[in-house]
Design a protein around this motif. Structure first.
Motif, PDB file in Angstrom:
ATOM      1  N   VAL A 314       0.838  -1.191   0.000  1.00  0.00           N
ATOM      2  CA  VAL A 314       0.000   0.000   0.000  1.00  0.00           C
ATOM      3  C   VAL A 314       0.882   1.253   0.000  1.00  0.00           C
ATOM      4  CG1 VAL A 314      -0.156   0.049   2.521  1.00  0.00           C
ATOM      5  CG2 VAL A 314      -1.949   1.129   1.161  1.00  0.00           C
ATOM      6  N   SER A 315       0.426   2.280  -0.678  1.00  0.00           N
ATOM      7  CA  SER A 315       1.202   3.519  -0.763  1.00  0.00           C
ATOM      8  C   SER A 315       1.089   4.331   0.518  1.00  0.00           C
ATOM      9  CB  SER A 315       0.710   4.370  -1.931  1.00  0.00           C
ATOM     10  OG  SER A 315      -0.596   4.861  -1.674  1.00  0.00           O
ATOM     11  N   GLU A 316       2.060   5.200   0.726  1.00  0.00           N
ATOM     12  CA  GLU A 316       2.040   6.044   1.929  1.00  0.00           C
ATOM     13  C   GLU A 316       0.843   6.988   1.909  1.00  0.00           C
ATOM     14  OE1 GLU A 316       4.909   9.117   4.468  1.00  0.00           O
ATOM     15  OE2 GLU A 316       5.665   8.109   2.667  1.00  0.00           O
ATOM     16  N   LEU A 317       0.499   7.507   0.744  1.00  0.00           N
ATOM     17  CA  LEU A 317      -0.642   8.414   0.635  1.00  0.00           C
ATOM     18  C   LEU A 317      -1.929   7.724   1.064  1.00  0.00           C
ATOM     19  CD1 LEU A 317      -1.797  11.138  -0.268  1.00  0.00           C
ATOM     20  CD2 LEU A 317      -2.037  10.168  -2.580  1.00  0.00           C
ATOM     21  N   ARG A 318      -2.133   6.510   0.573  1.00  0.00           N
ATOM     22  CA  ARG A 318      -3.344   5.779   0.931  1.00  0.00           C
ATOM     23  C   ARG A 318      -3.355   5.415   2.405  1.00  0.00           C
ATOM     24  NH1 ARG A 318      -5.503  -0.036  -1.423  1.00  0.00           N
ATOM     25  NH2 ARG A 318      -7.623   0.151  -0.607  1.00  0.00           N
ATOM     26  N   ALA A 319      -2.217   5.040   2.926  1.00  0.00           N
ATOM     27  CA  ALA A 319      -2.131   4.667   4.334  1.00  0.00           C
ATOM     28  C   ALA A 319      -2.473   5.849   5.234  1.00  0.00           C
ATOM     29  CB  ALA A 319      -0.733   4.151   4.640  1.00  0.00           C
ATOM     30  N   ARG A 320      -1.931   7.024   4.922  1.00  0.00           N
ATOM     31  CA  ARG A 320      -2.190   8.193   5.759  1.00  0.00           C
ATOM     32  C   ARG A 320      -3.637   8.666   5.618  1.00  0.00           C
ATOM     33  NH1 ARG A 320       2.051  10.404   8.308  1.00  0.00           N
ATOM     34  NH2 ARG A 320       4.105   9.547   7.791  1.00  0.00           N
ATOM     35  N   HIS A 321      -4.191   8.526   4.431  1.00  0.00           N
ATOM     36  CA  HIS A 321      -5.600   8.871   4.259  1.00  0.00           C
ATOM     37  C   HIS A 321      -6.485   7.947   5.101  1.00  0.00           C
ATOM     38  CE1 HIS A 321      -9.206  10.419   2.310  1.00  0.00           C
ATOM     39  NE2 HIS A 321      -9.600   9.164   2.122  1.00  0.00           N
ATOM     40  N   ALA A 322      -6.170   6.658   5.127  1.00  0.00           N
ATOM     41  CA  ALA A 322      -6.932   5.702   5.939  1.00  0.00           C
ATOM     42  C   ALA A 322      -6.816   6.037   7.421  1.00  0.00           C
ATOM     43  CB  ALA A 322      -6.431   4.288   5.674  1.00  0.00           C
ATOM     44  N   ALA A 323      -5.600   6.406   7.853  1.00  0.00           N
ATOM     45  CA  ALA A 323      -5.399   6.767   9.261  1.00  0.00           C
ATOM     46  C   ALA A 323      -6.201   8.020   9.622  1.00  0.00           C
ATOM     47  CB  ALA A 323      -3.910   6.991   9.533  1.00  0.00           C
ATOM     48  N   ASP A 324      -6.197   9.007   8.749  1.00  0.00           N
ATOM     49  CA  ASP A 324      -6.967  10.225   9.015  1.00  0.00           C
ATOM     50  C   ASP A 324      -8.461   9.929   9.083  1.00  0.00           C
ATOM     51  OD1 ASP A 324      -4.664  11.707   9.055  1.00  0.00           O
ATOM     52  OD2 ASP A 324      -4.843  12.427   6.982  1.00  0.00           O
ATOM     53  N   ALA A 325      -8.921   9.000   8.245  1.00  0.00           N
ATOM     54  CA  ALA A 325     -10.349   8.686   8.197  1.00  0.00           C
ATOM     55  C   ALA A 325     -10.871   8.133   9.509  1.00  0.00           C
ATOM     56  CB  ALA A 325     -10.628   7.697   7.065  1.00  0.00           C
ATOM     57  N   VAL A 326     -10.016   7.482  10.289  1.00  0.00           N
ATOM     58  CA  VAL A 326     -10.455   6.925  11.575  1.00  0.00           C
ATOM     59  C   VAL A 326      -9.863   7.684  12.763  1.00  0.00           C
ATOM     60  CG1 VAL A 326     -10.843   4.625  10.640  1.00  0.00           C
ATOM     61  CG2 VAL A 326      -8.603   5.191  11.582  1.00  0.00           C
ATOM     62  N   GLY A 327      -9.218   8.809  12.498  1.00  0.00           N
ATOM     63  CA  GLY A 327      -8.672   9.619  13.583  1.00  0.00           C
ATOM     64  C   GLY A 327      -7.473   9.012  14.263  1.00  0.00           C
ATOM     65  N   LEU A 328      -6.687   8.214  13.541  1.00  0.00           N
ATOM     66  CA  LEU A 328      -5.520   7.558  14.130  1.00  0.00           C
ATOM     67  C   LEU A 328      -4.341   8.518  14.176  1.00  0.00           C
ATOM     68  CD1 LEU A 328      -4.383   4.837  15.180  1.00  0.00           C
ATOM     69  CD2 LEU A 328      -3.674   4.351  12.829  1.00  0.00           C
ATOM     70  N   LYS A 329      -3.655   8.568  15.314  1.00  0.00           N
ATOM     71  CA  LYS A 329      -2.503   9.457  15.499  1.00  0.00           C
ATOM     72  C   LYS A 329      -1.288   8.643  15.939  1.00  0.00           C
ATOM     73  CE  LYS A 329      -4.854  13.327  14.886  1.00  0.00           C
ATOM     74  NZ  LYS A 329      -4.548  14.298  13.829  1.00  0.00           N
ATOM     75  N   ASP A 330      -0.159   9.339  16.080  1.00  0.00           N
ATOM     76  CA  ASP A 330       1.060   8.739  16.649  1.00  0.00           C
ATOM     77  C   ASP A 330       1.523   7.494  15.899  1.00  0.00           C
ATOM     78  OD1 ASP A 330       1.284  10.573  18.986  1.00  0.00           O
ATOM     79  OD2 ASP A 330      -0.637   9.654  19.496  1.00  0.00           O
ATOM     80  N   TYR A 331       1.557   7.592  14.597  1.00  0.00           N
ATOM     81  CA  TYR A 331       1.986   6.446  13.793  1.00  0.00           C
ATOM     82  C   TYR A 331       3.204   6.758  12.935  1.00  0.00           C
ATOM     83  CZ  TYR A 331      -0.827   9.054  10.388  1.00  0.00           C
ATOM     84  OH  TYR A 331      -1.359  10.039   9.590  1.00  0.00           O
ATOM     85  N   ASP A 332       3.871   7.887  13.186  1.00  0.00           N
ATOM     86  CA  ASP A 332       4.965   8.332  12.319  1.00  0.00           C
ATOM     87  C   ASP A 332       6.112   7.336  12.236  1.00  0.00           C
ATOM     88  OD1 ASP A 332       3.618  10.631  11.698  1.00  0.00           O
ATOM     89  OD2 ASP A 332       4.565  11.832  13.277  1.00  0.00           O
ATOM     90  N   SER A 333       6.276   6.503  13.246  1.00  0.00           N
ATOM     91  CA  SER A 333       7.392   5.548  13.238  1.00  0.00           C
ATOM     92  C   SER A 333       7.082   4.298  12.420  1.00  0.00           C
ATOM     93  CB  SER A 333       7.737   5.133  14.667  1.00  0.00           C
ATOM     94  OG  SER A 333       6.636   4.486  15.282  1.00  0.00           O
ATOM     95  N   LEU A 334       5.869   4.167  11.918  1.00  0.00           N
ATOM     96  CA  LEU A 334       5.456   2.959  11.206  1.00  0.00           C
ATOM     97  C   LEU A 334       5.596   3.131   9.698  1.00  0.00           C
ATOM     98  CD1 LEU A 334       2.165   2.058  13.133  1.00  0.00           C
ATOM     99  CD2 LEU A 334       4.486   1.262  13.599  1.00  0.00           C
TER     100      LEU A 334
END
Length: 552
Positions: A314-334
């Motif tokens: 999965v691309s980084e853009l899609r991953a970050r969009h998915a995280a934003d959609a559910v309000g996920l934070k603190d994932y910069d190290s992943l």
């Protein structure tokens, strides 16, 4: 011994014995014709007794479908297609299908197609047309749950920004009844699949001795509400009702990080949880579950990646969009695939907390969901597979622990019936309640087995449960050569087998329950799942009637 014979004009024989020189011998002598019938009956009776004795002594050694000699290959895509009639219905009610899965598992390429049948999403007798209707309906229901989650999250964020506490409490109590908020009638209808016996009210929370046992080995791995709050800051902008969730088809993971294997599996999340009316999900308890879900999702490891390469790209853009959609934070190290996987965990676990608010969310549930989303790429399908899985596993997460204690009692009884010497040793150590296998029971061997082994064990277990649900366990299954009936508690026989495999070590070297607990926790990565099932089969063959009858 000497055997002699003599011929007779009438063809009769007689066996006689005697002794001489300190030695016994037998002689065949002529007999009258009238003795032939008696002799024939005597011989037949002797053969029958011998056969009965042979069966009795060998019954416990019947080769199971999981022995090295008997185990078959996994269900292949070609075999899977051949099991259906032209209208898309499984032949013979799914008997052959379940037998095949039970004895060999499923080829990884078709697991996503097969699991909904094993987990009760689709009936074994359904046609392809009926399944398509169910799929569309289930997708709509899942989307309703996700809308509820977004509304609850928005409400929680508004409260955190300064809305009065009284106003927040009043609003949270009315959210579930807000008809504009979502199709609540659909939500209630969807929950009707949980049986009434599974939905008895939670009791007052008390000190959890199981958590104390598990905390003792890795205090640094404990997750508290404070930790969850620190690791998660809710976003009021990322989850508006207009913000679509694009979390379909891709990543997943399971388990915990290596340094977090022994965290408490059940979190006393909030005193308010014990006061909730069953089936009611308020903003207050949802916010608590939400915080802990996010902690567990971010901590989930990447063991799944080698088994799901297509989901790992999965691309980084899609991953970050998915995280934003559910309000996920603190994932910069992943890395992106793990971010995406964490977002899927959050989305589905939040939806389940709304679907089954009596259970809500407890630590350990992410362990059970992670392999499912590694295999099933569509979120709504993964959600309903998880619901099917949790129909039985949800007992493991009840605050009153009635389900857990029942299962520990069965494991204890299996050991007692099979190995009285080991059981007496456990009694001396005050460990006969088998509390040392608590973690195995709660997360169904997830932390003791590898990713692939876990899936193999679960597929066999699901096949047993599907056979029982379909009512074929006492008919078609009785003709299976291994003579071991399907059981709802195959996992417990496997757990007992894992302890019995260590019997010598436990008896000779361990003098406390803590030592046995450490041994059980150290089994991770060292178990052979097929040997475990083979030993479990032997226990089912010999003890099934004794163990399970009192618990029905």
């Amino acid at each position: 011994m000497l055997i002699s014979s003599s011929n007779s004009p009438n063809g009769g024989i007689q066996l006689s014995g005697g002794g001489g020189g300190g030695r016994f011998w037998w002689e065949v002598v002529p007999v009258a014709p009238s003795s032939r019938t008696t002799l024939a009956f005597t011989a037949l009776a002797g053969i029958a007794v011998f056969a009965a004795l042979l069966y009795t002594t060998s019954r416990g050694r019947l080769k199971s479908p999981w022995s090295r000699r008997k185990r078959k290959h996994a269900l292949t895509p070609r075999q899977w297609k051949s099991l259906f009639t032209p209208d898309g219905k499984l032949r013979d009610g799914g008997v052959k299908f379940l037998k095949k899965v039970r004895s060999g598992g499923i080829d990884p390429s078709i697991r996503a197609e097969v699991w909904p049948f094993l987990l009760g999403v689709y009936d074994l007798n359904s046609t392809s047309e009926e399944r398509e209707i169910i799929r569309i309906q289930k997708r709509k229901e899942y989307e309703n749950f996700r809308r509820q989650c977004r509304r609850l999250r928005k409400h929680s964020n508004d409260c955190s920004k300064g809305t009065s506490e009284r106003s927040c409490i009043e609003d949270s109590g009315s959210l579930a009844e807000d008809s504009d908020y979502s199709s609540y009638e659909d939500v209630v209808s969807a929950r009707e699949s949980l049986s009434s016996e599974e939905r008895s009210p939670d009791v007052e929370d008390s000190d959890d001795p199981s958590s104390a046992l598990l905390e003792g080995y890795d205090a640094s791995g404990q997750t508290t509400n404070t930790d969850a709050s620190a690791l998660n800051t809710e976003s009021s902008d990322s989850e508006s009702s207009e913000d679509p969730e694009v979390i379909q088809a891709s990543s997943s993971s399971e388990g915990r990080e290596e340094n977090d294997l022994d965290v408490p599996l059940k979190e006393n999340t909030s005193p308010s949880r014990t006061e909730l009316h069953p089936n009611q999900c308020t903003g207050e308890n949802f916010a608590t579950w939400q915080r802990i879900i996010r902690v567990d999702a971010v901590r989930a490891n990447a063991e799944w990646i080698p088994y799901s390469p297509s989901q790992a790209t999965v691309s980084e853009l899609r991953a970050r969009h998915a995280a934003d959609a559910v309000g996920l934070k603190d994932y910069d190290s992943l890395e992106p695939c793990r971010i995406f996987h964490a977002a899927r965990l959050v989305a589905i676990l939040e939806a389940y907390a709304v679907y089954d608010p009596e259970i809500g969310y407890c630590q350990g549930m992410s362990d059970l969901l992670s392999p499912i989303i590694a295999v099933v790429t569509e979120d709504h399908e993964a959600f309903w597979c998880f619901v099917g899985f949790m129909r039985k596993a949800r007992h493991n997460f009840r605050l009153d622990e009635v389900g857990i204690r029942r299962q520990l009692s069965i494991v204890s009884k299996i050991i007692k019936c099979k190995d009285s010497h080991l059981y007496r040793h456990l009694e001396k150590l005050q460990a006969e309640d088998c509390f040392f296998v608590y973690r195995m029971v709660v997360v169904l061997f997830r932390r003791e087995l590898t990713f692939e082994q876990t899936i193999c064990l679960w597929e066999v277990m699901w096949a047993d449960q599907a056979a029982i649900r379909a009512g074929i366990g006492k008919s078609a299954w009785s003709r299976i050569r291994q003579r071991a009936p399907p059981t709802e508690d195959l996992l417990l026989y496997a757990i007992a087998a894992s302890v019995l495999q260590k019997r010598k070590l436990i008896i000779e070297k361990y003098s406390s329950m803590d030592e046995i607990l450490r041994e059980c926790n150290s089994m991770s990565g060292h178990l052979d799942v097929w040997k475990l099932l083979d030993d479990a089969h032997n226990l089912v063959v010999n003890l099934h009637d004794k163990i399970e009858a009192p618990f029905r």
